[in-house]
Structures are given as C-alpha cells and as structure tokens.
Design a protein around this motif. Structure first.
Motif, short mmCIF file in Angstrom:
data_model
loop_
_atom_site.label_atom_id
_atom_site.label_comp_id
_atom_site.label_asym_id
_atom_site.label_seq_id
_atom_site.Cartn_x
_atom_site.Cartn_y
_atom_site.Cartn_z
N GLN A 405 0.85 -1.19 0.00
CA GLN A 405 0.00 0.00 0.00
C GLN A 405 0.89 1.24 0.00
N ASN A 406 0.68 2.11 -0.99
CA ASN A 406 1.52 3.29 -1.16
C ASN A 406 1.03 4.41 -0.25
N ALA A 407 1.85 4.80 0.72
CA ALA A 407 1.45 5.83 1.68
C ALA A 407 1.30 7.20 1.03
N ALA A 408 1.94 7.43 -0.10
CA ALA A 408 1.89 8.73 -0.75
C ALA A 408 0.74 8.87 -1.74
N THR A 409 0.25 7.75 -2.27
CA THR A 409 -0.79 7.84 -3.31
C THR A 409 -2.07 7.10 -2.97
N GLN A 410 -2.00 6.11 -2.08
CA GLN A 410 -3.18 5.30 -1.78
C GLN A 410 -3.76 5.55 -0.39
N ASP A 411 -2.89 5.83 0.58
CA ASP A 411 -3.37 6.11 1.93
C ASP A 411 -3.87 7.55 2.03
N THR A 412 -4.78 7.76 2.96
CA THR A 412 -5.26 9.11 3.25
C THR A 412 -5.10 9.41 4.73
N ALA A 413 -5.04 10.68 5.06
CA ALA A 413 -4.98 11.12 6.45
C ALA A 413 -5.70 12.46 6.55
N GLU A 414 -6.18 12.77 7.77
CA GLU A 414 -6.86 14.05 7.97
C GLU A 414 -5.95 15.19 7.55
N ALA A 415 -6.48 16.10 6.74
CA ALA A 415 -5.66 17.16 6.15
C ALA A 415 -5.18 18.17 7.18
N ALA A 416 -5.97 18.39 8.22
CA ALA A 416 -5.62 19.39 9.25
C ALA A 416 -5.29 20.73 8.59
N GLY A 417 -4.20 21.36 9.05
CA GLY A 417 -3.92 22.72 8.61
C GLY A 417 -3.44 22.87 7.18
N VAL A 418 -3.03 21.78 6.51
CA VAL A 418 -2.53 21.95 5.14
C VAL A 418 -3.63 22.36 4.17
N ILE A 419 -4.90 22.30 4.62
CA ILE A 419 -5.99 22.73 3.76
C ILE A 419 -6.28 24.22 3.93
N ALA A 420 -5.60 24.85 4.91
CA ALA A 420 -5.85 26.26 5.23
C ALA A 420 -5.64 27.22 4.04
N PRO A 421 -4.60 27.03 3.20
CA PRO A 421 -4.44 27.96 2.08
C PRO A 421 -5.67 28.03 1.17
N PHE A 422 -6.39 26.93 1.06
CA PHE A 422 -7.55 26.90 0.18
C PHE A 422 -8.78 27.49 0.88
N ALA A 423 -8.84 27.34 2.21
CA ALA A 423 -9.88 28.04 2.96
C ALA A 423 -9.63 29.55 2.89
N LEU A 424 -8.35 29.95 2.97
CA LEU A 424 -8.01 31.36 2.82
C LEU A 424 -8.41 31.88 1.45
#
Length: 691
Positions: A405-424
């Motif tokens: 299982q590819n951690a970079a392309t197949q796994d997901t994790a809660e985005a937390a603050g990295v989604i902030a630029p798009f909320a901005l």
C-alpha cells in the motif's frame, strides 16, 4: 346397292360422300364472304403470352437481382478459396520468439539510469505427461472442447471474433492452436488481418505438429498472471507446488482464470475472488457436461487454498512503489493488459529523479530515530514539479515487499492545517482582503458545528493573511461564511484535491477534517506555485518499443495537453504572501504565542519557499507541505493499528513529546527540500515555526 360410273361400279355410300364435298366448299366460301363483309369487325387471332407475363414489375426485378448476386457470390467464394489456398501455400511458420529475454519492460529514471526490468518469471517447461490428466481436461473444457477434433480453428469462433473486432467488443474466438500461434510467434496485433494470418498459421501448425505437442507448448507459454508463464510457474505462484502435483480443484481454478488472470486472482478478494469462484464452477460443470468428469468427483471438489503472490527482491525499498505507478500509467495510456506490459518489449523513461529519490529516502531515515520509531508509523512523501506536474520523488513506505500500500498515493490522512491555504483563498473570493482584521476566538459555532482552534488558543485580532498562515480555524470559519464548506470545496477541487475527499461535507471537513492523499496535496500546492495553473501529476515521460527501435515513440509527455488556469494570478499571489509569512514567522509574533522556535533545516533551503503545516486535533495525523518555484512537496505522518485497518493516535517519541506538524514532518520536508535546492544560488530568510 351399287351405281355404275363409266366402266366402274361404286358403292352407294361412297357416291354420297363424293356428292357432299361440293356443298362443304360452298359453305366455306359463303362463310368467307360473310367474314369479309365491310361492315363486320375483324376478329384477332389468339397470341401466346410470353413467360412472366402478368407478374408485377418488382417481382421480375427481384428475380434478376437475386440471379445476379447469386452469380457474384459464387465468383466471390471461388476467388476467396483460391486466395486462401495461395496464402496457405505461401505462409511460413516463423521462428519462435523468446519473450522471457527479449520482451521484458525496462523502466528508467529520468536520467536514463535503469530502475527495474519487469518481465516474466524464470520459465521451467513441464512435459505434457507431467501435467495431470484432470488439469489438461480442465484447460480443454475452459478453452477449446473440440481441440482434438478440430483442424486448428472453428468457424463459429472465427465469425464471433470477426464480429467483435468490427463492433469493438474485444471478445476473442481463438482455439488453443490459434492461441499457441499467438504465444509462440508474437501475433499480438488486434485486427482482422492478424486473425486471418493466425488462422492460416494455426491450420499449418495443426498439420505439422501432433495435438499433444501443441497442447504441451500451449501449457508452457500461456500467461497465468503474477508474472507466471506456463503451468509450472503458475503452480508454484498460486499453490507452492510443482505442476505434476496439481489437483483437479487447482487445475480447474487455473483453467478458469486463463482468459483474464489479472481480474481473477483469488488473493485480491472482492470481485476478483468472486470471478475466480464463478469460473471455477463453470469449468467443473463443463467437464461434467462433456463427460470428462464424473458427477461424483464434481461433488467432492472443494475450493483450493491459494497463496499470496511473492514479490521479487528487485522491488524492495521504494522501487516497487515507483514501478507500480509507472506500470499502471503505461497500461492506462496505451490500453494494454498486464501481460502485454510485461512481454511487449517496452522501454519506459519515468519522471522520477534518481538523486531526488535518494534524497527523499535519506530525509525520512535521518529525521526519524531508527530504534524509537513506532513499528506501525507510516510516512508519506511526494514531490512534483511545480510547473509541469511531473512526479520527481516519492516515499511510499519503508519497504514495498513488506507493505504494498503506497502511503503517498493510496493512503489518506486528515488534512488538518494543510488545507488552510484553500480556505483562505475561499475567504478572499468571498470578499475579504489579506490586510483585513479578523478575530480568532477559541471556539466558534457555525450552525450545529463547533469549530475549535488547535490546543484551544485564542487570537483576539489578526490579519486575514495571518489567519491563513498559522492557521486559525475559528478565524477561517468566519472568512468562508456563509456557505463555507461549499466555498472551500470549489477551491480544493479546482486546485487538484478530488471531490471524493468530501471537503464540502461540513465546515469541519473544510477546515481540515477531510482525509486526503499526499499526492493530491502536492498537486494542489503546485497549482498555487504555478500562479493558478493546474497540471495533472504524471510519472511516465516516454514509452518506446524495444523491438521497434528508439525512433518508434508510443507515448511522449510533450503530446499531453498543457495545464489550464483555475485561479487568477492575483489570488495565488495573496495566498503566497500568507504562506511566506508562515515560513518566516517571528518569535512571539502573535500576542505572546509560545512554542515558536527556528527550524534548523530551513536555513539550508536555498530557495524562496512557501509552507504550511497541520496537526489533527486528535493527533491522528501531522502534515507539512510547501513549494518553491521548482518543486511542490507534501509530507504526512500517521499511526496504523497493529492489523493495519485503523488509524490511531500518535504518541510522542524520540526528541518530540508530541507529534505535530512542526516536528518530524517539518524535519523530513526541510531535509528533502534542502537537498533538492542545494545548488540554488541564494538562501532565503530563516523561517520559524509555530508549536
């Protein structure tokens, strides 16, 4: 009584007949005169009708057309027979190809350095007498029940194959002899011409070889998935036994998956397992139907145990993750099967940079303590070209052989603050300006949803740019209201995060609760780096055929469509300013906020960088992402349960008592980016971090 005439005497009735003749002539003359009277209408003599008189015109034409076409059909059949006879006499059986050595796929890094050679397993031919009779009968039941009686082809199958070729359905109609021709003599083109050539070769092969010899060659060349060619390799990979030890149940399984082994590997579970079981039953029932299997043995047959596929050591470490991505993209772009990829002689240049790939591995291994790192901690890293979308480096896990299982392309994790630029960005599109002031209370309610800041911090007043930089959830929630979640999803989708992440499901998701893939985050940040132009990530640069020369290019990224603009440059410039502020934050900049200290590796990144980090409130994920003019890179950490099915809370280890964005994720990110920009001319201001 007689009457004397001259010297002769005649009977009386003869005389009467003589006397009556003038009266008849007189009557005829009288009738003739009556007919030719001027006032009477002439009576036409009856005329015989020509053949077909009285028919309707279209019937006549139909008959003529039928006769004409019938004649043409006869001529056509004669010509076709002559052509086939001539073609049959001229066709020559070519030399057998050696797909095990000549047709493996070679995958290279962008520099031309060989990454891996992907091809069939080592082949160990099995004599036909070594293959148990039930296995042979199962294959015949599945693929060609008339094998021992046909002449290498079946007219019904040919008609079905021709129809499917024209209609594009892709159904085959080959006998075992025809399939053997394809396997032995490289007849892979999908066309009616190939089918015709294959047919003639099959007929000739059927005349020159015995049926047992053909069947033996077929069983040693057929592809059974998992890189296994031939019945011996198939027996070993699926059942860990030799071909001569195969049982009826095992043979029926192998026979059932011949037509599509990639889609029917039982170990894959789900639809693949369902398909394999269905085909297994079909084969056994067919054997009962043709009399090769008694009903009693059919009833005793039980589903066999299937072993997991064994990976080659050449795919260890990161190589397996890279090769799998390349293979999937090539198969999708060229519309080829797994078998064709492994035996087609493809020469593939990937987008991966070997130097950056080594830098990614070193960044992870040097940043995390070797002995104290939790056993099931996962790290994902992916770096894409900011201006093209080409994937330059990837870390998919510690070892592909241990976890595919590819951690970079197949796994997901809660985005937390990295989604902030798009909320901005959504807030800026909602009418706010970067310099506007907004409050960030500890808690902020949006309808029934309660939004909280990380660690319950309170920010009495800060600019909109600062709200996106640090980030402050309650302030961002105010920026995107009303309709907050939907506004953010429009931005994230445009940037490259798919709808399946469900960013717009709730305000909580829109502010970091959504689960995302690292590669999607890297792509979305690359959209910001390129000034609002989105590029799709890709891993294949060029594909050529080894047996057709380097000039035969089957795929080249230059032919792909260019990126398309999704944001105005002015919007991304405002977001850049916020992320630059995040990268160069001053200690105590935000009302005495504690926990701000320098990130040592940032001093070595010789490029202007724009970064953001995020930690989920339950410590189930920690992210660090950012970009330069050249590269967009995302790193995430998360902890799996012992069985690998659940994501658990991360506990502190090593030098960090809590696992947050500015801990190990920032260390890995900055170490990699420092190596990637080692030769850049000017370093930037030392950035700081928020705790």
């Amino acid at each position: 009584m007689t009457e004397k005439i001259g010297d002769e005497e005649k009977p009386a009735d003869a005389v009467a007949e003589t006397d009556a003749e003038p009266d008849a002539e007189t009557d005829a003359e009288t009738d003739a005169e009556t007919v030719t009277e001027p006032d009477a209408e002439p009576v036409a003599e009856p005329v015989a009708e020509p053949p077909g008189a009285g028919r309707r015109p279209w019937v006549t034409w139909a008959i003529r057309i039928a006769i004409t076409f019938g004649g043409l059909l006869v001529v056509l059949v004669v010509v076709l027979v002559v052509v086939l006879l001539v073609a049959y006499q001229r066709v020559r059986i070519p030399a057998t190809v050696d797909s095990a050595t000549d047709q493996s796929a070679v995958i290279m890094y962008a520099s031309g350095e060989v990454m891996a050679q992907v091809g069939p397993m080592d082949r160990q031919n099995a004599a036909l007498e070594q293959v148990p009779s039930p296995v042979r009968l199962a294959v015949l039941a599945a693929e060609d029940q008339t094998f021992y009686s046909n002449h290498g082809f079946k007219l019904t199958s040919i008609a079905r194959a021709a129809l499917s070729s024209v209609s594009g359905t892709g159904q085959g109609g080959s006998t075992i002899t025809q399939q053997t021709v394809k396997n032995l003599y490289d007849r892979r083109e999908h066309s009616l011409g190939r089918k015709a050539s294959e047919l003639l070769l099959a007929v000739k092969l059927d005349r020159q070889m015995s049926k047992d010899e053909i069947l033996g060659r077929y069983l040693n060349t057929i592809y059974w998935g998992r890189g296994a060619y031939g019945v011996q390799a198939a027996a070993q990979t699926y059942f860990h036994c030799d071909a001569d030890d195969l049982t009826l149940a095992q043979g029926a399984l192998l026979a059932g998956i011949i037509n599509s082994p990639e889609a029917a590997d039982p170990h894959d579970g789900g639809r693949a397992l369902e398909r394999a079981r269905r085909r297994w039953n079909v084969v056994l029932d067919a054997m009962v139907g043709n009399g090769s299997l008694p009903v009693s043995e059919r009833e005793r047959a039980r589903w066999p145990r299937v072993y997991a596929p064994q990976q080659s050591n050449t795919l260890g470490g990161q190589t397996g993750y890279l090769v799998t991505m390349v293979e999937n993209e090539v198969r999708e772009k060229l519309h080829i099967s797994d078998e064709e990829f492994r035996t087609g002689g493809y020469r593939i240049t990937s987008t991966f940079d070997s130097g950056l790939e080594r830098a990614a591995v070193r960044a992870v291994e040097k940043s995390l303590p070797r002995r104290r790192t939790p056993k099931h901690l996962q790290v994902g890293l992916v770096s894409v070209d900011s201006q093209t979308g080409a994937v330059r480096a990837l870390y998919g896990g510690a070892d592909f052989l241990k976890r595919q299982q590819n951690a970079a392309t197949q796994d997901t994790a809660e985005a937390a603050g990295v989604i902030a630029p798009f909320a901005l960005a959504a807030g800026l599109r909602n009418g706010w300006s970067p310099g506007d002031t907004v409050g960030g209370p500890r808690r902020y309610r949006v309808g029934r949803q309660l939004i909280e800041n990380f660690r319950g911090k309170h920010y009495p007043a800060l600019t909109v740019g600062e709200a996106g930089a640090y980030p402050v959830n309650t302030a961002l929630a105010r920026l995107i209201s009303p309709g907050g979640a939907g506004r953010v999803q429009k931005v994230t989708e445009a940037a490259g995060i798919p709808r399946s992440a469900r960013v717009g499901a709730s305000v909580t998701n829109a502010l970091g609760g959504a689960a995302v893939h690292p590669i999607d985050v890297a792509q979305a940040y690359a959209t910001l780096a390129s000034g609002g132009v989105r590029h799709e990530p890709y891993v294949v640069q060029t594909v050529t055929r080894m047996d057709e020369g380097p000039s035969r290019v089957l795929l080249e990224r230059g032919d792909e469509p260019a990126g398309h603009r999704v944001f105005p440059a002015s919007l991304t410039a405002d977001v850049d300013s916020s992320l630059r502020l995040r990268a160069a934050a001053e200690p105590d900049a935000l009302d005495g906020t504690r926990g701000i200290s320098p990130v040592p590796y940032f001093r070595r990144v010789r490029a202007e960088i724009f970064v953001q980090g995020g930690t989920s409130s339950s410590y189930r994920s920690a992210w660090f992402a950012g970009y330069s003019a050249r590269l967009s890179t995302a790193v995430d950490l998360y902890q799996l349960s012992r069985d690998g099915r659940e994501v658990e809370r991360m506990e502190g280890f090593g030098k960090y008592s809590h696992i947050t964005a500015d801990g190990y994720p920032a260390d890995v990110w900055s170490s990699f980016m420092a190596a990637a920009h080692r030769d850049d001319p000017v370093p930037v201001t030392t950035p700081q971090r928020l705790g």
